[in-house]
Design a protein around this motif. Sequence first.
Motif, PDB file in Angstrom:
ATOM      1  N   TYR A  39       0.922  -1.017  -0.012  1.00 32.03           N
ATOM      2  CA  TYR A  39      -0.011   0.114  -0.010  1.00 32.03           C
ATOM      3  C   TYR A  39       0.913   1.185   0.460  1.00 32.03           C
ATOM      4  O   TYR A  39       1.931   1.050   0.970  1.00 32.03           O
ATOM      5  N   TYR A  91      -5.844   8.190  -2.602  1.00 27.30           N
ATOM      6  CA  TYR A  91      -5.324   7.452  -4.173  1.00 27.30           C
ATOM      7  C   TYR A  91      -3.529   6.355  -3.641  1.00 27.30           C
ATOM      8  O   TYR A  91      -2.280   7.168  -2.546  1.00 27.30           O
ATOM      9  N   CYS A 100      -0.876   2.951  -4.907  1.00 33.10           N
ATOM     10  CA  CYS A 100      -0.614   1.957  -5.325  1.00 33.10           C
ATOM     11  C   CYS A 100      -0.682   0.527  -4.794  1.00 33.10           C
ATOM     12  O   CYS A 100      -0.382   1.275  -3.913  1.00 33.10           O
ATOM     13  N   THR A 101      -1.132   0.567  -5.183  1.00 33.13           N
ATOM     14  CA  THR A 101      -1.463  -1.334  -3.987  1.00 33.13           C
ATOM     15  C   THR A 101      -1.878  -2.855  -5.605  1.00 33.13           C
ATOM     16  O   THR A 101      -1.776  -2.523  -6.228  1.00 33.13           O
ATOM     17  N   THR A 102      -0.988  -3.608  -4.270  1.00 31.41           N
ATOM     18  CA  THR A 102      -1.394  -4.682  -4.857  1.00 31.41           C
ATOM     19  C   THR A 102      -1.915  -5.693  -4.005  1.00 31.41           C
ATOM     20  O   THR A 102      -2.542  -7.246  -4.894  1.00 31.41           O
ATOM     21  N   ARG A 105      -4.120  -8.866  -6.388  1.00 33.27           N
ATOM     22  CA  ARG A 105      -3.413  -8.525  -7.545  1.00 33.27           C
ATOM     23  C   ARG A 105      -1.622  -9.314  -7.283  1.00 33.27           C
ATOM     24  O   ARG A 105      -0.918  -8.624  -6.145  1.00 33.27           O
ATOM     25  N   GLY A 135      -1.383  -1.730  -8.875  1.00 28.73           N
ATOM     26  CA  GLY A 135      -2.190  -0.851  -9.841  1.00 28.73           C
ATOM     27  C   GLY A 135      -2.460   0.607  -9.337  1.00 28.73           C
ATOM     28  O   GLY A 135      -1.825   0.374  -7.861  1.00 28.73           O
ATOM     29  N   ALA A 163      -5.086   3.407  -6.674  1.00 24.89           N
ATOM     30  CA  ALA A 163      -6.713   2.803  -6.084  1.00 24.89           C
ATOM     31  C   ALA A 163      -7.401   4.308  -6.183  1.00 24.89           C
ATOM     32  O   ALA A 163      -6.103   4.881  -5.833  1.00 24.89           O
ATOM     33  N   LEU A 189     -11.963  -0.900  -2.390  1.00 26.39           N
ATOM     34  CA  LEU A 189     -10.951  -0.152  -3.570  1.00 26.39           C
ATOM     35  C   LEU A 189     -11.626   0.396  -4.831  1.00 26.39           C
ATOM     36  O   LEU A 189     -12.571  -0.517  -4.704  1.00 26.39           O
ATOM     37  N   GLU A 190     -11.490   1.365  -5.122  1.00 30.91           N
ATOM     38  CA  GLU A 190     -12.338   2.253  -6.516  1.00 30.91           C
ATOM     39  C   GLU A 190     -11.166   1.616  -7.682  1.00 30.91           C
ATOM     40  O   GLU A 190      -9.765   2.992  -7.752  1.00 30.91           O
ATOM     41  N   TRP A 191     -10.457   0.879  -8.465  1.00 31.33           N
ATOM     42  CA  TRP A 191      -9.077   1.082  -9.216  1.00 31.33           C
ATOM     43  C   TRP A 191      -9.523   1.830 -10.317  1.00 31.33           C
ATOM     44  O   TRP A 191     -10.722   2.001 -11.426  1.00 31.33           O
ATOM     45  N   THR A 250      -5.305  -0.875 -13.741  1.00 34.63           N
ATOM     46  CA  THR A 250      -4.911  -1.944 -13.447  1.00 34.63           C
ATOM     47  C   THR A 250      -3.624  -2.548 -14.871  1.00 34.63           C
ATOM     48  O   THR A 250      -4.053  -3.870 -15.072  1.00 34.63           O
TER      49      THR A 250
END
Length: 591
Positions: A191, A202, A204-206, A209, A213, A215, A223-225, A228
């Motif tokens: 995160y 805002y 970047c996260t995995t 995944r 990506g 989000a 989460l609102e992507w 991705t």
Amino acid sequence: MTVWGAWPVKEGFAYVGDESGRPQPWFQTWAGERRMFPVDGAVTRLAWRPDETRLLVVTDVSGGQDYRLAELDPVTGEVEWLAAEPGVRREIGVPYSSGSQPYSPDGRLLAYATSARDVTCLDVYVRDLTTGASRMVMEGDDRYVPICFSPDSRYLLVLKFHQNTDQDLFACDLETGRTRHLTPHEGPAKYQPGGWTEDGIYVCTTEGRDFLGVALLVPGRPLEWIATPDADVENVIVGPQVVWASPHDQRTMLCTSQTAVELPGFASQPFGYDGFVPRFAGDRLLVQVGAGDRATEFHLVDLASGESHRLTDFSDGMPDDLVVPETVWFTGADGLEISGLLYRPRSTAGPVPAVLTIHGGPEWAALPVHDPLIQRLVRAGIAVLAPNVRGSTGRGLAYQRLIYRDWGGGDLADFEAAAWFLQSLDWVDGDRLGVHGMSYGGFAALSCLTRLPRHWRAGVAICGPADLEMDVRALPPTWSRRVVEWIGDVDDPEDLARLKAASPLTHAADVRAPLLLAHAEGDTTVVINGTEQLYETLTELGKTVRFIRLSRGHLPDDREEREELDAAVVQWFRDHLEPCPNGARTATEHR
């Protein structure tokens, strides 16, 4: 000259540069006028107060990574120390990163983390800039670091930095004292926040995944992507627009939901590392752009038009025969696809020697930016391969975690695959290979020389762990809560046996190639004892070995010393990678 960590304001931008010989804060106006502000120690990071009246500096005075905080008056250059007690580590965001904002938007508070209470943890504090009083807002049971404040300055976003591949986010209510866990999850996940706006946070996260990506995180909602891709996004930058940086081989795409701007060069770096974090300067982005054949330069990028204006000329005076690397791929013993940067000398008269140079970390990456040592080697007629073996960043979460609890295991097979790849090139003399590395890369180089001795004619290891047990027991205290999962458990007999088997010192008698060692007395990340013991052992065995003692710190921060070390490395490889048909070796060297 090396530069990093740019912070723009109305009149220009501040950055860290080592033009004076040691990393110091500089200020450059938009018209190009420059000024240095001298501060004790090696400066690592900067941040402006919101009203631009003070510049925060983080500096390492002793070389022992007990970072101290001070504020500079940009008009007078006067320095006010805020937290300067020796022996205490402080962070104003993720360790080694310049991507956080430690000041509250209203300019009243400064957030930082400190190990003052417990050397194995980082607690989070806020300092009232009016009264000078500080209070703890989150007591850590691991490494907790402040990232940024909410737009109304009421909440502080805190990141738990357990591993480079496992993080969590918390919101501290500075009025009630309550803390909310924002990212409950199972298994490892990254995160990496870019900013907090009225819309949310805002990141970047995995989460869910393998690749990072982009989000939007709103507490209490899924989460609102936003993006991705099937590759890691390196940074999300929040300002008039939301922008994310996505590397594509040796160029960078700066992306928004509507547009994408391509920069010919590398303009982003993995979260948690120095510099290369784009920042908004008005409605444009201040970006650092680096390339293999030129210095890193600052640019202003207009996202609407795609136009880029270069602000600096650090490449002036650099040699004009620098080499751009080629991105290559080869296959490891277990079928793993491995990438690397291959530097080929401009003019060759027959097959040339080659050096495998291994990055540190190990969770790092060989990047297509200017590396003075690599260019010196190439100019000396030596090819260089910089691989991104398992454990490297930029290839997703699973690839990065392949190194965990396997130092000297699968990575060693990757290094051998790199040696075979070099030997497959018709313009490389496969009988004249060298290996080099610093920090983890030093461990990797020692592993190659001790456990894959037939491949190498010469080697260089700088501040590398020679004995994994010794390294684990002497790591910085703030790393102690991650080390079992990361390297191994020295208190478990089975694990200890594995670490001993993977330690270069265990296999010292198998070294065939001349070895140059370098290490600093004051290294608190990898203590010098292992290097000293390895040197003594190799000397007693009659091996060709030289030991250079550096002045301070884990990595040389004095430019003159670094240049002298680079020159010694190049000369070592020139001396020992020369054609030697009878395989003779010189007598043991001492220093």
